[in-house]
Structure formats: C-alpha cells, structure tokens
Design a protein around this motif. Structure first.
Motif, PDB file in Angstrom:
ATOM      1  N   ARG A   1      -6.616   4.855   3.180  1.00  0.00           N
ATOM      2  CA  ARG A   1      -8.118   4.362   2.916  1.00  0.00           C
ATOM      3  C   ARG A   1      -8.677   3.053   3.292  1.00  0.00           C
ATOM      4  O   ARG A   1      -9.572   2.968   3.913  1.00  0.00           O
ATOM      5  CB  ARG A   1      -8.136   4.447   1.285  1.00  0.00           C
ATOM      6  N   ARG A   2      -7.569   2.216   3.365  1.00  0.00           N
ATOM      7  CA  ARG A   2      -7.655   0.558   3.562  1.00  0.00           C
ATOM      8  C   ARG A   2      -7.668   0.121   4.991  1.00  0.00           C
ATOM      9  O   ARG A   2      -8.412  -0.566   5.604  1.00  0.00           O
ATOM     10  CB  ARG A   2      -6.883  -0.325   2.742  1.00  0.00           C
TER      11      ARG A   2
ATOM     12  N   ARG B   1     -13.379   5.351  11.720  1.00  0.00           N
ATOM     13  CA  ARG B   1     -14.495   5.884  11.373  1.00  0.00           C
ATOM     14  C   ARG B   1     -15.515   6.651  12.379  1.00  0.00           C
ATOM     15  O   ARG B   1     -15.770   7.903  12.283  1.00  0.00           O
ATOM     16  CB  ARG B   1     -15.536   5.057  10.573  1.00  0.00           C
TER      17      ARG B   1
ATOM     18  N   PHE C   1      -8.789   4.707   7.751  1.00  0.00           N
ATOM     19  CA  PHE C   1     -10.098   5.136   7.710  1.00  0.00           C
ATOM     20  C   PHE C   1     -11.002   4.319   8.361  1.00  0.00           C
ATOM     21  O   PHE C   1     -11.811   4.768   9.223  1.00  0.00           O
ATOM     22  CB  PHE C   1     -10.297   5.541   6.111  1.00  0.00           C
TER      23      PHE C   1
ATOM     24  N   GLY D   1      -1.386   6.650   1.044  1.00  0.00           N
ATOM     25  CA  GLY D   1      -2.732   7.081   0.574  1.00  0.00           C
ATOM     26  C   GLY D   1      -3.788   6.087   0.657  1.00  0.00           C
ATOM     27  O   GLY D   1      -4.839   5.843   1.254  1.00  0.00           O
ATOM     28  N   GLN D   2      -3.122   4.703   0.255  1.00  0.00           N
ATOM     29  CA  GLN D   2      -3.955   3.476   0.057  1.00  0.00           C
ATOM     30  C   GLN D   2      -4.252   2.904   1.664  1.00  0.00           C
ATOM     31  O   GLN D   2      -5.296   2.476   1.837  1.00  0.00           O
ATOM     32  CB  GLN D   2      -3.325   2.427  -0.910  1.00  0.00           C
TER      33      GLN D   2
ATOM     34  N   CYS E   1       0.900  -1.225  -0.106  1.00  0.00           N
ATOM     35  CA  CYS E   1       0.073   0.113  -0.082  1.00  0.00           C
ATOM     36  C   CYS E   1       0.930   1.109   0.021  1.00  0.00           C
ATOM     37  O   CYS E   1       1.753   1.420   0.718  1.00  0.00           O
ATOM     38  CB  CYS E   1      -0.840   0.065   1.367  1.00  0.00           C
TER      39      CYS E   1
END
Lengths: 372, 577
Positions: free
Chosen positions: B476-477, B484, B480, B472-473, B469
């Motif tokens: 996101r994965r 949440r 995040f 950034g990935q 990753c």
C-alpha cells in the motif's frame, strides 16, 4: 544477553552450495562489527538472515533477549517485528516520498519526538533545505545520509549496513564514513556492517570478522587482525604481500632477508612467508648504477625488533604514488636464483634503476604460515 | 487435546513455510488455481474418454477443420511476417516522405477487430458492393457471368482480413528489434561488401528473428481465436467448429474433444513463443548505439516505400473507419432505436468489471510471486496467465462446464436443505462472461504489472519491511504509489480487449443479452452492417486508446535511442510473461 547474536548459522541456496557454514557472530549494544570478505563469501546473506529477509535454515538468531529465528523449529519472526534497521547498498530511498517522508517512514503516527529528531538530524547533516525535495535530485552522499537517518529514526536495537559507502566516490567516502561513525557512536545501537574494503573496516570497526567461503576465519580488533592474521588469506586481504618459500628449523625460518620466528610450527614444515609491501624497509647504500652490482656488498644491518638482517638488492623500478612510492627490486639468492620483491615506501623514494639498496623486513609485518 | 491440535496446525504451517509458503503465497496459489480452472477443466474433459463422438467427429468434419485451420495459420503467418517486418524495416532504416507518420500509423489496424473489417470488406467488395458496381458501370458488364471477381467470403478472404489487422504485432516487435540492433553490426556488414538489401537478409533479419517469431506467434494466437470472420466467411476452422458442434449439434463433449485437439496447436504456439523469447535475451550484445543510418530513398523507390506503408494503413484502418463513419452518420437513428445504449452500457460495465478484477488479481499475483513464494507459486502464476494463448471458444467451454457443475451442486443442496431450487446462479449469467474475460486477459494485466514491479528494486521491499511494514502495508505505502500508472495501463488494455471480444461473449452470455460486439456480429451477419455501424465504430474507437498509448511511446523513442523506447515499445499490448 542483548545486542545481536547469530549462532551457528548455515545457509544454502537452491543450487545446494552452502553460502554460510556454521557462522557465529555477536554484536554488543554500542559496538560496531565489520564483516569483511571478498564478494560471494556470504556476508550479505548473513545480513539478510539477521534481518529476516532470508529465512533461517540452520542456527539461531537472537536480538536483544528475544530469539527471532530458529532453524530447527522453523521459528521466524517477520522482518517488520524485529526492531532492526537496514541500510542497503543502493540506499533504496522511496522515490515517491520526499526526504522528510523517507526519514519518518518507519515512525508511528504519534511519535512527535522522533519527528523532531528527524528534523534536527536533517539540519545537522546539512539537509534541512532538502526536507521537501525528492531523492532523485540528491547527490550520492546526501542520499546515503538520508538512508542512514531513515534506518536510525525508529531507534532500532540493531543496525545492519550493507556496503554503506561503496556507492560514493573515493574523496567523499572518507568524510562520510567519519560522519557516519560519529552518528553511530552517539547511539547505543549494535551495528553489523558488511564491506569488502579492509581500510574501511579498519577505520569503522571495533571488531572485524573476516569471512571466506561461508566461514568466519578470524574475529579480532582491527590491530589484531592486521598484525596477527591467522591465515595467509587474512594477511593478503589487508593489502598486497611478497611471498617467499622456506622451511622451519628450530623454531625459525631462514630467508634471504634473515630469520623469522616460527615457534608455532613443527620442525621441517614447509612454510610460506608473507611480507607486506609496507613491511619492507629500504636504505640506499650510496652505490649508484655506474658500479657493477654486487661488486661492493652492502653491509648487513644490525638485527632489532623492527628490522631483520636484510640483504642487498638492486632497484628495478620506482614510481611515485603521492604519499608513498612503489618500488620493485631484485635480490639474488646464494644459489643464483633471482627474487623479485615489491615495496611501498612512505614519501618520495625514487632511486635510479640499478642502484643498490639494503632491504630489511619488519618482523611485525612478516607472517609465516604452513605452505598449502 | 487442544494443544496437540495446535501443535499439528503449527507443524503444518512450518511444513508449508519450508516449501516457501506463507499467507500471501497460499492466497496467490488459490487465486491462480481459480483463474486456471477453465484451462484445467478443458484438459480433464479432453482426456476423459467419450468414444463414439470422437470417432464420429474424426470421420466427418475433423480433417476439414484441421486443414482449413492450418491453411489459415500458414497464410496469416506469411502475410503478417511480410507486411510486419517489411514496413518495420522501411520506417526504421529508410528515409522517405511520410516516414514519421507511418511510424505510428502502421499500428492503427490493431484497433479494428477482424470481424469488423470482414464485414466492411464484404460490404464493399461483394457483388452489390461499391467496387463491383463501379466496375460494371465502367466496363458495361451486365451480370456475374461477364467477368471474374475473387470470392471475398472464402479462406483467402479470411487470411487477407486477418493479416491486415494482425500484422501490427509483427511490426511492433520487429521494429523494436531493428532499433535495438547495434549500428556497428550493420555497418560491419556494409564494410564486408554487403549491400543494404543483403545486409537486411543476412544480418538484420536473423538478429531480429526471435522478436519476429514472438510477433508472428501472437498474431497466430489471435487468428486461432477469431470467430467472427471465419463464421461470417463460412470457413470451417476449429473455432467455428467448436461453436457449431456445441450450439448447433448441442454436444458439449464433442466441442470439448475438438477443443482438446486445438489445444495441441495452442501448445505448439506457446512453446514456440516461449522458446523465441528465451532467445531474445541473448541479443542485447553491444551497448554501442548511435543514430541509425537511414538510406535516403530516391524517386521510385521512395514511392514504392510510401505505397507499401500506405496500403496496410489504408486497407486495415482507413477503409473500415471511413465506411463505418459514413454509415454511422447516415443510419445512426436506426442504430439508436436498436437499443444501442443498452448494448453499449452492457459492454462498458462488463469490460469495466473484468478490467477491475483482472488488475486486482494481476497485482495480487505479481506481488505474491515477488514476495518469493518459491517455485510452486511461480509455476501457478505462470499457468494462470496462459489464458491469453487459449482461444476464447476453448476457454468458454472450460468456464461453462465447471460452473454448470457447481450450479447443479448448489441447486441440489438448496433443494435438499431448503426445498427451494436455485436454478442457474453462475453459468448463463454475466458472472460466467466476466470469469471468462478475466481468465483470458489476466496475462495482459499480470504482465504489465509484473514488468512494472520488476523496475522497483528488491531493496525497496527490504527497506519497507525493516522500517516496520508488513507485506500488505509495503504494497500500500510503497509499491502501489509506484505502479499507479501501470495499473491504469493494465486496466485500459484489458478493458479494450473485453470490448472487442466476441467468441467468449457469444457462447457465455446470458440468453438475449447483447453487448456491442455480439450486436454488431448479429446485425452485420444478417447483412445489416449499416444499422450496426455506430456500434462497430464505437468498438474501433475504444480500440484506438491502446494504440495511442503505444504510438506515444514510439514517437518518444527516436531511432538510435532504444533505451527510451525498447521497454515501452514491446510494452503493454504484448506484455505477456
């Protein structure tokens, strides 16, 4: 040159103290190399430098044919592009993903064959029933297996293991380490593993690199490292030792337990003699506590490849440890000073305190170094 | 030629990297700089010489502003300290009827903006208010000369009102600190011959001191920020003064000068707070906790404790909520005809936009500094999130001046190039308001998200990166999905504070643009509290949302089990870096 090659790596953190000092490591494909050393010796930093999680400051890192980091030119291929697997001490399983999602995390969308591999590997590891479970319900051993499979799934060329067994309890550790070794030997991955447990290193490694204070002190097979330690530090790393003082005369050093070879040292040099606890051999002379110690001297034994001349000692204490016994005894030197030695004897060996024993040392487990 | 340029660019990148920079870090610093611009602007303007205004100010109003502000801070400081620590001690260490209710109910006044309480209190206690009418009926007094009644619209009144809505900061932090204290320490003090009261003063209070100091400084920052109360009560504090100098005397430079003097106070508060927070760390000494010993209070002491806890809740929450509800029910048609829905929609959309932006930027900064951007990025992020301590009036000046300059520059450029004037694109529009909101409340979202990201071990990042990753990935994965819940909390906190915000809004809003807060302030200032009651009640209702969040964590954490409660208790509302 394929595999992993760290060349002359030096590293310092903000405080300025160098953590790594000109370290070179080579791991061939299919080989497992252990970095062994006390905590704070820089071994984990070396792993992070290899992974690219830490920016390389001085030196060069090569993976396969490709230079991935160069200190001088500032080249830095990011971690995700290096094709490495890293297994963390705390496993770092993603808590929001189930076991199968964790294992397949690093796979591209279309890698159907690797997904198949993941499923079959899980069932081989006895984790098929847990594929849809979340990491927090798994035991430590199960988490360890998932983390290992996750690191191996993308078929990395280099696998880095950071204290992979330290989170497991002692009884599980032995099984899991054998299982891990079996799995790794099926692949062609170059594995660099960090540990502070010498027994673990001996069991797992093709080669052991002993590190201390940011330097590699010795690089050799487990047998070489154990039987031919280059420094007193390395010798002591592989288990407790007795320490005697002496002086080199004509390529030998005389001790209370007999003469030991010291051809590599200068005449007249003050030396330290390290004898492993398991390198002492004791035989009961049949003289019990009721006889005044020293009254009937025990006979010196014939010197051979496995035994020094030896000396008479008196038992201080003996405690059973199960597979072996821990023994403490005292020897009286010619000048009257008392030398206390500790030994580890296989099986049950529990003479009464005060009993006389003949003590000999195995020269292969006795190491002579220049006194520091 | 091309190669040398490439080489130059490359070596520049390398130089950056050696300083700990990469794309994320550069982005983080850029965003941090944007958010910090208002602060920097105020400092620059303050330092820039503008002689005569200064001498004019200092010879006329400045001493008065300083005096009143200091008295206000002193009063609110003492008041929130006494009420906050007193009630916290009672509910954590004593058993008396209603203790579990007060445990969370004592937070309720946090939902009431000071200016709303000020309007309600004035409405009820002034000459024509319920209380005095009632007193006159009972005692047969005819007019003002027959009896003495304290003046509500005064410095004392402002202190009382602010104390009543701000003490929950101190309550929240000192309660957490008391829970965290090892019972052993308190029991040792008992065995050494100190009674419960002396134990409180000689052991518990000193141990909780860092937390209490943080709580009091947070309350003082809010007091310094207050505009509505002091303006309505005509107490000439700095915030009221800045507003006055800027909008009534039309002197931006003068306002900026005042802001710069006020910044000294702000910096003193920030320094105190940071210092106390550092001290707080040393207090996690013993890991031995058991159920806290609670003294059962008997008869009159229990009654005293009950009243002591009831009064703040009653005056700080029940009174305003009750009065506003009664008015709202009676006069709702007036409020609705006064374009209530337009104002509510304005408030909601402004707050929602600001909350969304603050969360996005907060996440970006928190993740950026997590990526290890080095000291530059860390310092930039810290500076950017200092806005929570800077009063809205000061920030407003800092937003207004750079935006006005930018507008002028754009206008000039457009006239030159296109021959068309653009007018004011940014200043005097809702862009300015949102900018101000984000600059002021970024600390809330940043602090919440940073705390949440801190719970994710760094090896998670490493694992994601080694599995292919990009940063950034990985965000996101992995990050995040894991934060949440906190994203929602952060958004809610910023949203509610924007709904309540008054001084920034009133200075930066576009001409004739009303939010609920400005509408309530305008109407209530003109003695039309009844007509604006529904608006005020809406603001209070929104303010209850974070109070419910905090209450839930308090109810979940039982005394003697601080592990579950401590982190969350000091949590969202005060999660400042």
């Amino acid at each position: 040159m394929s595999g992993l090659h760290l060349n002359n790596v030096s590293h310092a953190f903000n405080s300025g103290n160098p953590v790594l000092n000109g370290v070179s490591v080579f791991v061939a494909p299919g080989e497992l190399v252990c970095l062994l050393g006390p905590s704070g010796c820089g071994k984990t930093t070396l792993l992070r430098v290899a992974a690219g999680l830490e920016h390389l400051q001085v030196g060069q890192v090569t993976i396969g044919e490709r230079v991935v980091a160069e200190g001088r030119h500032g080249k830095h291929i990011p971690t995700e592009k290096r094709g490495i697997g890293l297994m963390f001490q705390d496993y770092a399983l993603f808590p929001h993903l189930n076991v199968l999602e964790n294992v397949t995390f690093g796979l591209p969308e279309n890698a159907a064959d690797r997904r198949q591999w993941a499923l079959s590997a899980l069932s081989r590891m006895g984790l098929a029933d847990y594929a849809a479970s979340y990491p927090h319900i798994l035991s430590g051993g199960q988490q360890q297996r998932v983390a290992l499979l996750r690191a191996l799934a993308p078929e990395p060329r280099v696998l880095l293991l950071d204290e992979p067994f330290s989170g497991l309890d002692v009884t599980r550790r032995v099984d899991i380490r054998a299982e891990t070794l079996g799995l790794l030997k099926e692949t062609d991955v170059a594995t660099l593993m960090v540990t502070h447990d010498p027994e673990e290193a001996m069991f797992m490694a093709d080669r052991i690199l002993v590190m201390d204070e940011g330097r590699v002190i010795q690089d050799g097979t487990p047998v070489e490292t154990y039987f031919e330690p280059l420094t007193a530090f390395v010798a002591a790393l592989f288990g407790p030792v007795n320490r005697l003082q002496g002086m080199v005369r004509d390529g030998h050093v005389a001790t209370i337990l007999g003469d030991f070879g010291a051809q590599h040292l200068e005449d007249g040099a003050p030396v330290e003699i390290l004898i492993r606890h398991e390198g002492l051999r004791l035989s009961a002379t049949g003289q019990g506590a009721e006889i005044q110690p020293g009254e009937i001297p025990c006979k010196p034994a014939p010197v051979d490849n496995e035994n020094s001349a030896g000396a008479c000692g008196r038992m201080l204490s003996a405690r059973p440890l199960g597979r072996s016994s821990h023994v403490e005894l005292v020897l009286t030197a010619e000048d009257g000073t008392e030398i206390i030695l500790e030994a580890r004897i296989p099986g049950v060996f529990l003479p009464q305190p005060g009993a006389e024993v003949l003590v000999t040392a195995n020269p292969r487990q006795t190491h002579v170094f220049l006194a520091s | 030629m091309a190669t040398t340029t490439m080489d130059k660019a490359n070596s520049l990148m390398r130089a950056f990297r050696r300083l700990g920079f990469d794309g994320w870090a550069i982005g983080a610093v850029a965003v941090a700089a944007l958010v910090a611009t208002p602060l920097i602007a105020v400092v620059i303007i303050a330092v820039a010489p503008s002689g005569d205004i200064w001498s004019h100010l200092s010879s006329t109003v400045l001493p008065l502003y300083i005096e009143k502000t200091l008295f206000l801070l002193l009063g609110v400081g003492v008041g929130t300290f006494v009420i906050g620590t007193g009630t916290a001690w009672l509910v954590t260490m004593c058993r008396f009827p209603g203790r579990w209710f007060f445990n969370w109910a004592l937070l309720l006044p946090l939902a009431v903006p000071a200016y709303v309480l000020a309007f309600v209190v004035t409405d009820q206690l002034e000459y024509a208010g319920t209380l005095q009418v009632w007193l006159r009926e009972i005692f047969g007094w005819k007019n003002r000369q027959d009896y003495w009644f304290p003046e509500i619209r005064s410095l004392g009144g402002a202190i009382a009102v602010m104390t009543l809505v701000l003490y929950p900061y101190v309550y929240l932090l000192s309660r957490a600190a008391f829970l965290e204290q090892s019972v052993c320490v308190l029991e040792v003090s008992r065995t050494l011959g100190k009674g419960p009261w002396r134990g409180f003063f000689s052991v518990a209070l000193p141990l909780a001191r860092p937390a209490i100091v943080v709580g009091v400084t947070l309350a003082l920052m809010e007091a310094l920020n207050d505009f509505g109360t002091v303006e309505f009560f005509a107490v000439p504090t700095f915030t009221a003064g800045i507003y006055d100098v800027w909008l009534n005397m039309n002197s931006v430079a003068g306002a900026a000068q005042m802001a710069s003097v006020m910044m000294v106070l702000v910096l003193a508060l920030i320094g105190t707070e940071r210092f106390a927070r550092r001290g707080q760390r040393y207090h996690h000494t013993s890991s031995k906790y058991s159920t806290l010993p609670s003294h059962r209070l008997e008869s009159w002491t229990a009654a005293f404790a009950f009243v002591a806890c009831l009064l703040p809740v009653l005056l700080g929450f029940a009174l305003p909520a009750g009065v506003l509800t009664a008015y709202a029910l009676e006069f709702y048609s007036d409020t609705l005809s006064a374009k209530f829905f337009t104002y509510a929609a304005n408030s909601l959309s402004l707050s929602a936009i600001a909350a969304g932006l603050a969360v996005l930027i907060g996440l970006f900064l928190a993740y950026g500094s997590r990526l290890g951007g080095g000291p530059v990025v860390k310092a930039a992020t810290r500076f950017a999130s200092i806005g929570y301590a800077v009063p809205g009036a000061i920030l407003a000046i800092g937003v207004m001046i750079p935006l006005a300059r930018l507008d002028n520059a754009l206008d000039g450029l457009s006239q030159q190039v296109l021959g068309i004037p653009t007018g004011l694109l940014l200043s005097g529009t809702i862009v300015a308001v949102v900018y101000g909101y984000v600059a002021r409340f970024l600390a809330l979202s940043y602090g919440t998200l940073e705390a949440s990201l801190d719970k994710i071990t760094p090896s998670m990042d490493g694992a994601a990166r080694t599995l292919g990753c990009t940063p950034g990935q990985a965000l996101r994965r992995v990050h995040f999905p894991l934060v949440r819940g906190s994203l929602l909390t952060a958004a809610l906190l910023v949203f509610v504070d924007c709904m309540k915000e008054l001084p920034l809004t009133i200075i930066l809003r576009p001409f004739n643009y009303e939010t609920l807060a400005t509408f309530v302030f305008q109407y209530a200032s003109d003695e039309l509290l009844e007509e604006s009651a529904l608006g005020a009640l809406t603001i209070v209702a929104a303010g209850i949302l974070p109070v419910i969040l905090l209450s839930l964590t308090i109810v979940r954490s039982r005394p003697g089990h601080p592990a579950g409660g401590m982190a969350a208790d000091t949590g969202p509302e005060v999660a400042v870096p």
